[in-house]
Design a protein around this motif. Structure first.
Motif, PDB file in Angstrom:
ATOM      1  N   LEU A  42       0.826  -1.212   0.000  1.00 36.16           N
ATOM      2  CA  LEU A  42       0.000   0.000   0.000  1.00 36.16           C
ATOM      3  C   LEU A  42       0.860   1.263   0.000  1.00 36.16           C
ATOM      4  O   LEU A  42       0.551   2.234  -0.696  1.00 36.16           O
ATOM      5  CB  LEU A  42      -0.965  -0.004   1.188  1.00 36.16           C
ATOM      6  N   GLN A  43       1.962   1.247   0.756  1.00 30.83           N
ATOM      7  CA  GLN A  43       2.868   2.399   0.761  1.00 30.83           C
ATOM      8  C   GLN A  43       3.517   2.584  -0.604  1.00 30.83           C
ATOM      9  O   GLN A  43       3.668   3.712  -1.083  1.00 30.83           O
ATOM     10  CB  GLN A  43       3.939   2.225   1.848  1.00 30.83           C
ATOM     11  N   PHE A 100       1.588  10.242  -3.569  1.00 32.50           N
ATOM     12  CA  PHE A 100       0.507  10.455  -2.603  1.00 32.50           C
ATOM     13  C   PHE A 100       1.031  10.155  -1.210  1.00 32.50           C
ATOM     14  O   PHE A 100       1.718   9.156  -0.997  1.00 32.50           O
ATOM     15  CB  PHE A 100      -0.658   9.502  -2.948  1.00 32.50           C
ATOM     16  N   ARG A 101       0.723  11.050  -0.256  1.00 36.72           N
ATOM     17  CA  ARG A 101       1.133  10.847   1.135  1.00 36.72           C
ATOM     18  C   ARG A 101      -0.082  10.416   1.948  1.00 36.72           C
ATOM     19  O   ARG A 101      -0.911  11.259   2.321  1.00 36.72           O
ATOM     20  CB  ARG A 101       1.715  12.127   1.728  1.00 36.72           C
TER      21      ARG A 101
END
Length: 183
Positions: free
Chosen positions: A158-159, A167-168
């Protein structure tokens, strides 16, 4: 690592407080209340109240009554079910207070809202020792069982996906819907 969490409750299962659960078609014959794999520890809610006060939230007696009812739930619950429990324990607490408190507890990362369980959204308590940890769940569409998945590979994936999109993420909640091994 997979941690078996609990059964989500259907309206039928909680038709009567303390009454026996009626297993959905295809579910095992064991009542949800009797299933050891489905139970999670319950508390009196003091730790939640303390954490909210430390964070600067006002915890009124009605809000505290809702928090106590939330902390005493051994399984996922719907807002409607929680309203019934609170009304039984504290008749002066209104439904609006229950809904506003659920929103606060979700924002404070005390609860996760699951959408995959039948009908209304269900709430499941997060592990109070790891409130900021991402939470991922396997949700059985037959018995409404919910299993929390703690797998670093999923977190890394996912990270990676988020980073690939520049995206953060502030958090993650994954619900994988299907059938559990018991069903």
């Amino acid at each position: 690592m997979v941690r078996q969490a609990l059964h989500a409750t259907s309206a039928v299962q909680f038709a009567q407080r303390g009454g026996p659960a009626i297993a959905p078609v295809g579910a095992s014959a064991v009542a949800a209340e009797d299933c050891e794999r489905c139970s999670v520890p319950v508390t009196d809610g003091r730790a939640i109240v303390r954490a909210l006060r430390i964070a600067g939230h006002v915890v009124t007696p009605p809000r505290e009554a809702v928090i106590q009812a939330v902390a005493a739930q051994p399984r996922p619950f719907t807002a409607g079910r929680l309203c019934a429990v609170v009304a039984e324990r504290s008749p002066s607490v209104g439904r609006a207070t229950v809904f506003r408190t659920l929103e606060l507890l979700e924002e404070a990362r005390v609860l996760d809202r699951l959408h995959a369980v039948r009908g209304d959204a269900s709430y499941v308590a997060r592990d109070p020792d790891y409130p900021d940890k991402p939470h991922h769940y396997l949700v059985c569409t037959v018995c409404d069982g919910v299993t929390e998945v703690d797998d670093p590979r999923l977190v890394a994936l996912l990270q990676s996906v988020a980073s690939g999109q520049a995206f953060r993420p502030d958090g993650a909640l994954v619900e994988i819907v299907g059938r559990c091994q018991s069903c």
